[in-house]
Design a protein around this motif. Sequence first.
Motif, mmCIF file in Angstrom:
data_model
loop_
_atom_site.group_PDB
_atom_site.id
_atom_site.type_symbol
_atom_site.label_atom_id
_atom_site.label_comp_id
_atom_site.label_asym_id
_atom_site.label_seq_id
_atom_site.Cartn_x
_atom_site.Cartn_y
_atom_site.Cartn_z
ATOM 1 N N ALA A 1 53.804 53.713 36.808
ATOM 2 C CA ALA A 1 53.185 52.567 36.126
ATOM 3 C C ALA A 1 53.830 52.335 34.768
ATOM 4 O O ALA A 1 53.956 51.195 34.322
ATOM 5 C CB ALA A 1 51.683 52.806 35.958
ATOM 6 N N LEU A 2 54.253 53.407 34.131
ATOM 7 C CA LEU A 2 54.857 53.330 32.809
ATOM 8 C C LEU A 2 56.329 52.935 32.857
ATOM 9 O O LEU A 2 56.871 52.428 31.880
ATOM 10 C CB LEU A 2 54.708 54.697 32.125
ATOM 11 N N ALA A 3 56.979 53.110 33.991
ATOM 12 C CA ALA A 3 58.424 52.905 34.109
ATOM 13 C C ALA A 3 58.863 51.474 33.795
ATOM 14 O O ALA A 3 59.952 51.275 33.276
ATOM 15 C CB ALA A 3 58.905 53.298 35.499
ATOM 16 N N ASN A 4 58.047 50.497 34.107
ATOM 17 C CA ASN A 4 58.408 49.096 33.884
ATOM 18 C C ASN A 4 57.329 48.401 33.074
ATOM 19 O O ASN A 4 56.607 47.560 33.585
ATOM 20 C CB ASN A 4 58.586 48.376 35.233
ATOM 21 N N PRO A 5 57.205 48.736 31.779
ATOM 22 C CA PRO A 5 56.100 48.195 30.993
ATOM 23 C C PRO A 5 56.091 46.679 30.868
ATOM 24 O O PRO A 5 55.044 46.096 30.660
ATOM 25 C CB PRO A 5 56.266 48.860 29.631
ATOM 26 N N GLY A 6 57.229 46.034 31.023
ATOM 27 C CA GLY A 6 57.265 44.581 30.948
ATOM 28 C C GLY A 6 56.571 43.931 32.122
ATOM 29 O O GLY A 6 56.175 42.781 32.066
ATOM 30 N N ASP A 7 56.407 44.691 33.211
ATOM 31 C CA ASP A 7 55.783 44.129 34.402
ATOM 32 C C ASP A 7 54.271 43.992 34.256
ATOM 33 O O ASP A 7 53.685 43.034 34.701
ATOM 34 C CB ASP A 7 56.099 44.987 35.632
ATOM 35 N N ASP A 8 53.635 44.977 33.668
ATOM 36 C CA ASP A 8 52.194 44.922 33.448
ATOM 37 C C ASP A 8 51.867 45.797 32.254
ATOM 38 O O ASP A 8 51.654 46.995 32.397
ATOM 39 C CB ASP A 8 51.425 45.370 34.683
ATOM 40 N N VAL A 9 51.834 45.188 31.097
ATOM 41 C CA VAL A 9 51.654 45.930 29.855
ATOM 42 C C VAL A 9 50.313 46.654 29.842
ATOM 43 O O VAL A 9 50.218 47.791 29.385
ATOM 44 C CB VAL A 9 51.789 45.001 28.629
ATOM 45 N N PHE A 10 49.267 46.050 30.349
ATOM 46 C CA PHE A 10 47.946 46.654 30.336
ATOM 47 C C PHE A 10 47.940 47.987 31.092
ATOM 48 O O PHE A 10 47.543 49.015 30.553
ATOM 49 C CB PHE A 10 46.913 45.686 30.929
#
Length: 105
Positions: free
Chosen positions: A78-87
């Motif tokens: 979930a943390l790997a692509n923070p731009g995808d879903d910041v929340f």
Amino acid sequence: MSCSSKLETAAKNSGSAAGLAVLQLLQSGDASAERLREIDELLRATTPTARSEFAHIMGQELQALGRTGEAESYWRRALANPGDDVFYSTLAGWELAKRHITSRD
């Protein structure tokens, strides 16, 4: 709203097979290696945003089942692509920081 309720709403809204599979895991508690492989395959077919959301929820459920190592693996996803879903990326980062007694600063 509980994780299960949030996931049920997300799964129904998106019509996502991955979301429904994760919901079934939440309801049944079946986190067998085979079930996790099936869910991982379904997650790969979702959008990056859905992957981030479902990975965070999977981490929460696996933690509740006492499977910390696997929970951390999902939180890292979930943390790997923070731009995808910041929340959900932020929530996953917070869980990891708590467990490793560190700051995200």
